[in-house]
Scaffold this motif. Structure first.
Motif, short mmCIF file in Angstrom:
data_model
loop_
_atom_site.label_atom_id
_atom_site.label_comp_id
_atom_site.label_asym_id
_atom_site.label_seq_id
_atom_site.Cartn_x
_atom_site.Cartn_y
_atom_site.Cartn_z
N LEU A 75 45.77 9.22 40.58
CA LEU A 75 46.33 9.08 41.88
C LEU A 75 47.25 10.39 42.10
O LEU A 75 48.16 10.70 41.55
CB LEU A 75 47.34 7.80 41.86
CG LEU A 75 46.45 6.66 41.75
CD1 LEU A 75 47.66 5.41 41.48
CD2 LEU A 75 45.63 6.44 42.79
N ALA A 76 46.79 11.16 43.07
CA ALA A 76 47.32 12.52 43.50
C ALA A 76 49.18 12.10 43.43
O ALA A 76 49.67 13.18 42.99
CB ALA A 76 47.20 13.14 44.84
N GLU A 77 49.53 11.19 44.14
CA GLU A 77 51.12 11.22 44.25
C GLU A 77 51.80 10.84 42.86
O GLU A 77 52.92 11.07 42.93
CB GLU A 77 51.45 10.13 45.11
CG GLU A 77 51.16 8.58 44.96
CD GLU A 77 49.88 8.09 45.25
OE1 GLU A 77 49.68 6.98 45.40
OE2 GLU A 77 48.82 8.94 45.41
N LEU A 78 51.08 10.42 41.96
CA LEU A 78 51.63 10.09 40.45
C LEU A 78 51.18 10.85 39.53
O LEU A 78 51.54 10.87 38.18
CB LEU A 78 51.23 8.55 40.25
CG LEU A 78 51.49 7.43 41.44
CD1 LEU A 78 50.93 6.28 40.64
CD2 LEU A 78 53.07 7.59 41.56
N SER A 79 50.17 12.02 39.86
CA SER A 79 49.68 12.67 38.66
C SER A 79 50.53 13.68 37.99
O SER A 79 50.26 14.08 36.68
CB SER A 79 48.57 13.61 39.32
OG SER A 79 49.09 14.64 40.27
N ASP A 80 51.69 14.10 38.34
CA ASP A 80 52.95 14.66 37.61
C ASP A 80 53.83 13.99 36.92
O ASP A 80 54.68 14.39 36.28
CB ASP A 80 53.36 15.55 38.62
CG ASP A 80 52.40 16.88 39.12
OD1 ASP A 80 51.38 17.02 38.34
OD2 ASP A 80 52.67 17.32 39.97
N ILE A 81 53.65 12.54 36.95
CA ILE A 81 54.87 11.66 36.27
C ILE A 81 54.39 11.78 34.85
O ILE A 81 53.43 11.49 34.20
CB ILE A 81 54.90 10.23 36.73
CG1 ILE A 81 55.12 10.30 38.35
CG2 ILE A 81 55.60 9.35 35.98
CD1 ILE A 81 54.99 8.95 38.89
N PRO A 82 55.61 12.19 34.11
CA PRO A 82 55.11 12.30 32.46
C PRO A 82 54.99 10.73 32.12
O PRO A 82 55.75 9.87 32.23
CB PRO A 82 56.62 12.61 31.91
CG PRO A 82 57.40 13.42 33.18
CD PRO A 82 56.79 12.88 34.43
N ILE A 83 54.02 10.86 31.40
CA ILE A 83 53.72 9.54 30.67
C ILE A 83 53.83 9.46 28.91
O ILE A 83 53.10 10.48 28.45
CB ILE A 83 52.30 8.84 30.96
CG1 ILE A 83 52.18 8.89 32.47
CG2 ILE A 83 52.12 7.57 30.40
CD1 ILE A 83 50.84 8.40 33.04
N ILE A 84 54.64 8.69 28.28
CA ILE A 84 54.58 8.85 26.79
C ILE A 84 54.20 7.31 26.27
O ILE A 84 54.63 6.36 26.54
CB ILE A 84 56.38 8.98 26.34
CG1 ILE A 84 56.69 10.35 27.15
CG2 ILE A 84 56.30 8.76 25.10
CD1 ILE A 84 58.20 10.61 26.88
N ALA A 85 53.27 7.56 25.55
CA ALA A 85 52.80 6.27 24.95
C ALA A 85 53.59 5.99 24.04
O ALA A 85 54.23 6.64 23.17
CB ALA A 85 51.34 6.73 24.01
N ASN A 86 53.99 4.62 24.24
CA ASN A 86 54.81 3.90 23.15
C ASN A 86 54.17 2.73 22.35
O ASN A 86 53.66 1.83 22.96
CB ASN A 86 55.87 3.20 23.95
CG ASN A 86 56.92 2.60 23.34
OD1 ASN A 86 57.22 2.57 22.05
ND2 ASN A 86 57.18 1.29 24.06
N SER A 87 53.95 2.61 21.04
CA SER A 87 53.10 1.87 20.50
C SER A 87 53.43 1.72 18.98
O SER A 87 53.95 2.58 18.24
CB SER A 87 51.69 2.29 20.44
OG SER A 87 50.82 1.16 20.04
#
Length: 111
Positions: A75-87
């Protein structure tokens, strides 16, 4: 340097106790927190809330964290949000940590 005070963080985690722990920790640091119980809800809330950071569990019902992250990245509007895997997912989590770049644009880190 960006001021992170009062930034919004989306916690995508199906384990209630883990969500409460993360939420409490982050709110005590003055972050605003949005919570999702599954990957499908994480995608919906990411679109709706446009958080500054997403902490994404890998194993969740309805839609797993890997698929949710990849959906968000498309999704273009969300493509730069950092995502950190938490597991706490043992072998899979360690493999992801050691090979995070193989995940493509989906994740930037693992904890």
């Amino acid at each position: 340097m960006k001021n992170f005070h009062n930034s919004k963080i989306l916690i995508a985690e199906d384990n209630y106790d883990s969500r409460v722990m993360l939420r409490t920790f982050l709110e005590n640091l003055d972050y605003r927190v949005v919570e999702a119980e599954n990957g499908e809800e994480a995608v919906r809330l990411a679109r709706q809330e446009k958080p500054d950071l997403i902490l994404m569990d890998l194993n969740m019902p309805v839609l797993d964290g890997v698929t949710a992250a990849m959906t968000i990245r498309q999704l273009a509007e969300l493509s730069d949000i950092p995502i950190i895997a938490n597991s706490a997912e043992g072998g899979f989590g360690i493999d992801l940590f050691l090979n995070i770049r193989k995940m493509g644009k989906g994740y930037i880190g693992y904890m």
